[in-house]
Design an enzyme around this catalytic site. Structure first.
Site, PDB file in Angstrom:
ATOM      1  CE  LYS A 154     -22.852 -37.154  27.679  1.00 23.68           C
ATOM      2  NZ  LYS A 154     -24.040 -37.240  28.532  1.00 23.68           N
ATOM      3  CG  ASN A 155     -16.236 -28.919  25.049  1.00 24.29           C
ATOM      4  OD1 ASN A 155     -16.199 -28.644  23.855  1.00 24.29           O
ATOM      5  ND2 ASN A 155     -15.804 -28.093  25.986  1.00 24.29           N
ATOM      6  CE  LYS A 174     -12.450 -30.385  27.593  1.00 28.25           C
ATOM      7  NZ  LYS A 174     -12.694 -31.046  28.887  1.00 28.25           N
ATOM      8  CG  ASP A 183     -11.434 -31.471  34.353  1.00 29.33           C
ATOM      9  OD1 ASP A 183     -12.616 -31.403  33.954  1.00 29.33           O
ATOM     10  OD2 ASP A 183     -10.977 -30.721  35.229  1.00 29.33           O
ATOM     11  N   GLY A 198     -13.708 -21.680  24.263  1.00 31.62           N
ATOM     12  CA  GLY A 198     -13.458 -21.324  25.659  1.00 31.62           C
ATOM     13  C   GLY A 198     -12.783 -19.965  25.801  1.00 31.62           C
ATOM     14  CE1 TYR A 199     -12.695 -18.102  31.110  1.00 33.61           C
ATOM     15  CE2 TYR A 199     -12.537 -20.475  30.821  1.00 33.61           C
ATOM     16  CZ  TYR A 199     -13.052 -19.383  31.484  1.00 33.61           C
ATOM     17  OH  TYR A 199     -13.936 -19.564  32.531  1.00 33.61           O
ATOM     18  CG  HIS A 242      -3.764 -26.628  27.345  1.00 32.25           C
ATOM     19  ND1 HIS A 242      -3.870 -25.856  26.212  1.00 32.25           N
ATOM     20  CD2 HIS A 242      -5.038 -26.804  27.777  1.00 32.25           C
ATOM     21  CE1 HIS A 242      -5.143 -25.569  25.985  1.00 32.25           C
ATOM     22  NE2 HIS A 242      -5.871 -26.135  26.921  1.00 32.25           N
TER      23      HIS A 242
END
Ligand code: IMP
Length: 213
Positions: A22-23, A26, A84, A168-169, A196
């Protein structure tokens, strides 16, 4: 040539996969990366029902990716892809790791997560700021088969956030493949050549070809 022919055979089977996330950031990256690999996907927001929330009880990215994919597959009866992922910092013994999304408490508060990370890394010199992004992908099929892959992007943590792209980061991660810029200073296309996530998904596409052959 043989591989390409097998790949074209596989796309003809016309499978559509559900993304079990649900992100939205992503999800957008997964869709962007999977389209050129010939893998058709739909996002949870395209479903006429809500996917259940998944408790991320796994100790590893791989375990959590499988939990997400299995839950999405059970709810939709579609082949389902779970992702994940997170950031592992050597000076913090691998933290935030599987807790990346909720490092500062609330789920997915990127600014708070970055602020906490930079605070914890105060005083750590550049040579000791090594880190990596990890992405675990798991696909679960309705008859119970599953396949899993993992990708990793090495780099270091900067001293202050820079850049507006990504999520995110990304503003504090400086990949070795592009050592003068944070991930958030790269374009989508540049991130997609080194990330990644792209590494895990390319392996996933190769595995799918094997399953189909
Ligand atoms: P998940 O949804 O539980 O897999 O949490 C993933 C978390 O890891 C996100 O909320 C981000 O904080 C972080 N993360 C994962 N992939 C990336 C990336 O590509 N760039 C930056 N942060 C990422």
């Amino acid at each position: 040539m043989v591989l390409l022919t097998r790949f074209l055979d596989w796309t003809a089977i016309d499978l559509t996969f559900l993304l079990a996330t649900k992100n939205q950031d992503k999800c957008a990256e997964l869709q962007r990366l999977l389209a050129p690999l010939g893998i058709k996907v739909i996002a949870p927001m395209d479903l006429p029902f809500d996917l259940p929330d998944v408790e991320e009880t796994g100790q590893t990215f791989a375990e959590n990716a499988r939990l997400k994919a299995a839950s999405g597959c059970a709810a939709s009866r579609m082949p389902c892809i779970g992702d994940d992922s997170g950031l592992c910092v050597d000076a913090l013994n691998g933290a935030p790791g599987v807790c990346s999304a909720r490092f500062a408490g609330g789920h997915g508060d990127d600014n708070a997560n970055i602020a906490k990370l930079l605070r914890m890394m105060e005083g750590i010199p550049e040579k000791d700021r090594t880190a990596r992004f990890v992405c675990s992908i798991c696909c679960v099929f309705p008859r119970g088969k599953a396949c899993a892959t993992e990708g990793c992007c090495e780099g270091r943590i900067g001293f202050a956030p820079k850049g507006e792209n990504g999520f995110g980061y990304d503003p504090v991660f400086i990949p070795y493949a592009s050592p003068l810029k944070t991930m958030a200073e790269l374009s989508d296309a540049q991130k997609d050549t080194i990330s990644h996530r792209q590494m895990a998904l390319k392996q996933f596409a190769a595995l799918l070809m094997d399953i189909q052959s």
